[in-house]
Design a protein around this motif. Structure first.
Motif, PDB file in Angstrom:
ATOM      1  N   VAL A 176      47.280  53.456 134.409  1.00 56.99           N
ATOM      2  CA  VAL A 176      47.862  53.331 135.747  1.00 56.99           C
ATOM      3  C   VAL A 176      47.975  51.845 136.054  1.00 56.99           C
ATOM      4  O   VAL A 176      47.043  51.078 135.798  1.00 56.99           O
ATOM      5  CB  VAL A 176      46.994  54.044 136.803  1.00 56.99           C
ATOM      6  CG1 VAL A 176      47.625  53.919 138.182  1.00 56.99           C
ATOM      7  CG2 VAL A 176      46.785  55.503 136.437  1.00 56.99           C
ATOM      8  N   GLY A 191      52.608  54.958 135.968  1.00 54.10           N
ATOM      9  CA  GLY A 191      51.740  55.614 135.006  1.00 54.10           C
ATOM     10  C   GLY A 191      52.424  55.721 133.658  1.00 54.10           C
ATOM     11  O   GLY A 191      53.655  55.796 133.577  1.00 54.10           O
ATOM     12  N   ARG A 195      42.503  62.131 137.968  1.00 54.25           N
ATOM     13  CA  ARG A 195      42.273  61.979 136.523  1.00 54.25           C
ATOM     14  C   ARG A 195      41.757  63.265 135.898  1.00 54.25           C
ATOM     15  O   ARG A 195      42.125  63.608 134.775  1.00 54.25           O
ATOM     16  CB  ARG A 195      41.274  60.845 136.285  1.00 54.25           C
ATOM     17  CG  ARG A 195      41.815  59.496 136.747  1.00 54.25           C
ATOM     18  CD  ARG A 195      40.748  58.411 136.758  1.00 54.25           C
ATOM     19  NE  ARG A 195      39.938  58.453 135.553  1.00 54.25           N
ATOM     20  CZ  ARG A 195      38.623  58.469 135.533  1.00 54.25           C
ATOM     21  NH1 ARG A 195      37.948  58.452 136.685  1.00 54.25           N
ATOM     22  NH2 ARG A 195      37.971  58.489 134.400  1.00 54.25           N
ATOM     23  N   LEU A 235      55.311  56.221 140.001  1.00 55.17           N
ATOM     24  CA  LEU A 235      54.673  57.332 140.707  1.00 55.17           C
ATOM     25  C   LEU A 235      54.801  57.196 142.220  1.00 55.17           C
ATOM     26  O   LEU A 235      55.008  58.193 142.925  1.00 55.17           O
ATOM     27  CB  LEU A 235      53.197  57.406 140.317  1.00 55.17           C
ATOM     28  CG  LEU A 235      52.881  57.394 138.811  1.00 55.17           C
ATOM     29  CD1 LEU A 235      51.371  57.315 138.590  1.00 55.17           C
ATOM     30  CD2 LEU A 235      53.461  58.609 138.120  1.00 55.17           C
ATOM     31  N   ASP A 237      48.562  64.223 138.562  1.00 57.36           N
ATOM     32  CA  ASP A 237      49.491  64.171 139.684  1.00 57.36           C
ATOM     33  C   ASP A 237      48.989  63.191 140.749  1.00 57.36           C
ATOM     34  O   ASP A 237      47.886  62.646 140.657  1.00 57.36           O
ATOM     35  CB  ASP A 237      49.699  65.566 140.263  1.00 57.36           C
ATOM     36  CG  ASP A 237      50.320  66.514 139.243  1.00 57.36           C
ATOM     37  OD1 ASP A 237      50.927  66.027 138.280  1.00 57.36           O
ATOM     38  OD2 ASP A 237      50.173  67.740 139.405  1.00 57.36           O
ATOM     39  N   VAL A 238      49.810  62.993 141.775  1.00 54.34           N
ATOM     40  CA  VAL A 238      49.576  61.909 142.725  1.00 54.34           C
ATOM     41  C   VAL A 238      49.820  62.405 144.144  1.00 54.34           C
ATOM     42  O   VAL A 238      50.727  63.207 144.389  1.00 54.34           O
ATOM     43  CB  VAL A 238      50.529  60.725 142.425  1.00 54.34           C
ATOM     44  CG1 VAL A 238      50.319  59.584 143.413  1.00 54.34           C
ATOM     45  CG2 VAL A 238      50.320  60.219 140.997  1.00 54.34           C
ATOM     46  N   TYR A 271      45.321  59.055 142.568  1.00 56.59           N
ATOM     47  CA  TYR A 271      45.714  59.495 141.230  1.00 56.59           C
ATOM     48  C   TYR A 271      44.574  60.353 140.696  1.00 56.59           C
ATOM     49  O   TYR A 271      43.441  59.870 140.542  1.00 56.59           O
ATOM     50  CB  TYR A 271      45.951  58.286 140.327  1.00 56.59           C
ATOM     51  CG  TYR A 271      46.376  58.636 138.920  1.00 56.59           C
ATOM     52  CD1 TYR A 271      47.721  58.696 138.583  1.00 56.59           C
ATOM     53  CD2 TYR A 271      45.441  58.908 137.928  1.00 56.59           C
ATOM     54  CE1 TYR A 271      48.125  59.015 137.292  1.00 56.59           C
ATOM     55  CE2 TYR A 271      45.833  59.235 136.641  1.00 56.59           C
ATOM     56  CZ  TYR A 271      47.174  59.282 136.331  1.00 56.59           C
ATOM     57  OH  TYR A 271      47.564  59.607 135.052  1.00 56.59           O
TER      58      TYR A 271
END
Length: 232
Positions: free
Chosen positions: A227, A167, A69, A146, A89-90, A67
């Motif tokens: 998260v 999230g 940040r 996510l 985004d992931v 993840y």
């Protein structure tokens, strides 16, 4: 039960190019009381200096969720995958039977990530990688899944574990509830902002382990981004 572990108490090491904090035992940090939480094995809070990163190295039999940040992370692996994942985004890597990958910060400023490792619920499968944008506006005031290995979570990145990574974003003063099913383990970290969870104050980047709670009431004391992992 709800157990809050402050960011200041986390293990870790500053390698110059990498300032790593570990919510659970990892690398040179070992705490026999913190070897994981259910299927959650690793939650690292990493700050990576610009122009540096993790050179190619192998993994197997692990679900690795990144993840982002702040900044962005650039991924390359032995399957030929390449990608850049930006803040909010992931990306997911199912290490499967074995994969080599590198993760670099090709940005002009520092990149900050949560790297989350979850134990897979099956083995012997080929490795895989994927990434997906998750606009923060879509998470305003609610949880969005996510990454998930649970049936029905079709919009999430797939993982090979009986787990979800979620999230949410909250404005100061907003509240959000979360129910954890009996027998499951929850772990929550605010990427930004302070929270109050069932009456307990939680600062940014603190870790919150919980189970056997009928419901969590999460109140944002500041604008917050959080998260959460829900696993068996």
């Amino acid at each position: 039960m709800i157990d809050v572990k402050s960011f200041a108490s986390l293990g870790g090491a500053n390698h110059g190019w990498l300032d790593a904090k570990h919510h659970f035992s990892f690398a040179s940090y070992h705490d026999p009381k913190r070897m994981g939480w259910g299927g959650l094995r690793v939650w690292n809070d990493d700050t990576i200096a610009p122009g540096t990163g993790f050179p190619p190295h192998p993994h197997a039999d692990m679900e690795i969720i990144t993840y982002v940040r702040e900044g962005a992370i650039t991924h390359e692996d032995s399957l030929g995958n390449k990608g850049r994942t930006e803040a909010g985004d992931v990306q997911v890597m199912s290490a499967g039977t074995g994969i080599r990958h590198a993760e670099y910060n090709a940005e002009p400023g520092a990149t900050q990530i949560f790297q989350i490792w979850i134990m897979p619920n099956r083995g012997g499968e080929q490795p895989a990688w994927g990434a997906k944008p998750f606009p923060k506006g879509d998470r305003s005031g609610r949880f969005v899944t996510l990454a998930s290995g649970i049936a029905g979570d079709d919009e999430a990145l797939p993982i090979r574990a009986n787990a979800r990574v979620l999230g949410a974003s909250l404005k100061a003063g907003e509240s959000l509830d979360y129910a954890l099913a009996t027998g499951r383990f929850g772990y929550l970290v605010p990427a930004k902002g302070a929270l109050e969870i069932n009456g307990k104050r939680v600062e940014a980047r603190d870790g919150v382990a919980f189970r056997d709670e009928p419901a969590l009431t999460i109140k944002a004391l500041d604008d917050a981004e959080l998260v959460l992992v829900d696993t068996d």
